[in-house]
Design an enzyme around this catalytic site. Sequence first.
Site, short mmCIF file in Angstrom:
data_model
loop_
_atom_site.label_atom_id
_atom_site.label_comp_id
_atom_site.label_asym_id
_atom_site.label_seq_id
_atom_site.Cartn_x
_atom_site.Cartn_y
_atom_site.Cartn_z
N CYS B 94 -15.80 34.69 16.73
CA CYS B 94 -16.43 33.72 17.55
C CYS B 94 -16.67 33.91 18.97
O CYS B 94 -17.70 33.30 19.72
CB CYS B 94 -15.80 32.25 17.44
SG CYS B 94 -15.38 31.54 15.88
N HIS B 384 -21.33 25.00 14.76
CA HIS B 384 -20.73 26.29 15.22
C HIS B 384 -20.91 27.25 14.38
O HIS B 384 -20.24 27.73 13.37
CB HIS B 384 -18.95 26.14 15.65
CG HIS B 384 -18.38 27.29 15.78
ND1 HIS B 384 -18.98 28.27 16.69
CD2 HIS B 384 -17.11 27.70 15.50
CE1 HIS B 384 -18.08 29.40 16.80
NE2 HIS B 384 -16.99 29.15 15.91
N CYS B 414 -12.83 30.62 22.39
CA CYS B 414 -11.93 31.13 21.58
C CYS B 414 -12.14 31.81 20.24
O CYS B 414 -13.37 31.36 19.75
CB CYS B 414 -10.72 30.21 21.10
SG CYS B 414 -11.59 28.70 20.20
#
Lengths: 297, 427
Positions: B94, B384, B414
């Site tokens: 990510c 996301h 994160c």
Amino acid sequence: MSAMSDRDNNVRVLSAPPSARDSMLGGLQSLRRRASVPLVLPDTVLQLDRQRLEPRRIAAYAKLCGFSPDQGVPATFPHMLGFPLHMALLLEPAFPYPLIGLVHLANTIRQHEALRAGETLDVAVRFGEPLHHDKGQAFTVLTEMRRGGDTVWESGSTYLRLGVRQAEGQPVPPPPVGPQPLAVAGRWRQPRSIGPRYAAVSGDRNPIHTSRLGARLLGFRSPIAHGMWMLAKSAAALLPETPVRTAEIEVAFRAPAFLPGSALLLATQRQTGTLFELRNGRAEQLHLRGLLRAEAA
Amino acid sequence: MLSAAAPRRVAIIGGSRIPFARANTAYAELSNSDMLAGALQALVDRFDLHGQRLGEVVAGAVLKHARDINLTRECVFSTTLSHETPAYDIQQACGTGLEAAILVANKIALGQIDCGIAGGVDTVSDAPIALNDGLRKTLLRAGRARSVGGRIAAFGGARPSMLKPELPRNAEIRTGLSMGEHCELMARRWNIARADQDALAVASHRNLHAAYEAGYLNSLVVPFEGLSRDNNLRPDIDPGKIAAMKPVFDRRAGTLTAANSTPLTDGAAVVLLASEDWARERGLPILAYLRAGEAAAVDFVRGDEGLLMAPVHAVPRMLSKLGLSLQDFDFYEIHEAFAAQVLCTLAAWEDAEYARERLGLAEPPGAIDRAKMNMWGGSLATGHPFAATGGRILASLATMIDRRGSGRGLISVCAAAGQGVVAVIEK
């Protein structure tokens, strides 16, 4: 768990541990018992002298629980010698509850001196005080192992009889406090076969661990792992690689672990010792939470 | 490596993203290439970069097909950028989008390039499904065999079970736990209450909705395939309904629900970065400057640390280099993988014992003003698409700072495998 000598008049010295067959028959017969209120625990002390820490049995136990030969006599092993006496104590006529259906809530182990394979120890068991639990009556079976006059190992196994109203005694102590451990200290499969295999080594042949039918009859969808096996397996992963002189292991059991399954051991170092949790493979269910301290020999 | 006389400031010119879509909805039939090319072209259109040769385009995807070895370069071919623009793919879970921006920014700062585009894309709808590993090995063995007999023998090892394909799993290889299961453990470790997580999710939706209504996102989001806003956004989110939702990762005692965890999402986002001179020569705006970037990783397997806690370590490390405190910011963009992970991050920064033992700091970084956090919504509301999130956040934060005229913002993202990428931008 202090000396038992002050209760000498109730000590009964056995010549041999009760056989597995006697325990099983007694266990079945105990189903006729009804819970008595208030609870009066017999003050009998059962004693069995010169029980040997048999190297071959230690090896079989160590292998099953994941201890390496370098770790010496596992600090959890003496429970194997104490367990038949637990059964005998619970089968005492004055003990009010059936054996089947007792829930193992918690276990503490304290080893005070290094144990040597092949040595003999004197074993004694008796009841501790009754304990109050929200879901019923709890009580502790205390075990003491002596070398000569010295206590080298002792344990307390807390059991719960569900459904007793107005339980007696002090509340059951809470599980060790502290944060959620996050370090992965171990991960293993808990195969279906572990129930019967641990039963053979330990003599704990409770059908909820060994048989699908037995588990079903007693209200579980499949057999569940022995709590003491999971405790030992966790301790094997957390104890030092070398033999210990002293060890303290304190465990509260939570959700049963259905077999087959997988388990994840999480740990964190605290000032008080290693705080650990055994959870299922997805970490959502807590099987046991404990605190461990050890000092190398 | 320094190609200029001295390191140069790196300007953030602007960003483009397509609306993010929940998996298997609006972009169900689209590929990573379709979405990344769409976002790139929108940026090219906006800043009139048609036919221009840029320093480089860097992007990546977390879930990527084996055929997409040059995903970003192929996407350049699909745009009106000069086809002589070099490109490469990166992947840091990510953190991909933000790490891509740091890479481009470093080259600009050192004078190796004058401008570049950084971004990322991800699709869960068009996820790669791999051949069963057993079947794959059988086929490779048969390919290696030198005789007909050897080939037959190799296929003799095939089993019907090998027809079962391998699906991508959102699980950590070292622990077998999914990210949500790890986050449940973190939430327990930090005693994060369900109600606080739900409140953060509600705020995320309300902030994003307000940002859309105010038109703040007009310069950032380009309509795509019939969507003009992120379709995960619930403008009329009902806190009562959210509070009633059942936990998904730990069904008995868990606190993470579908509402306070990010959904699987498809989408793409890109950002244009350049030297100040390059921007001025073309009369392009400078929203803000990318001042610093830092990555960190934690040992979430043996280290008694949470999977998503790396940014907690990365931020104070970066701030000590800059001589800044955690309170010296006007905006905080903390990626919301899970509401619980955001709250764990904030709790850890406030914990003196944790600061001493884990961060090696005498004083904890301290609390932040929550009103300055994720002011235009976070990933919980936006969605996301893993590698796209960094680009989304970077462009949004630069726009926030530009609207205010000046200011400083912190980005914290994160990532899987215990990683984190953080950055400071300011003007």
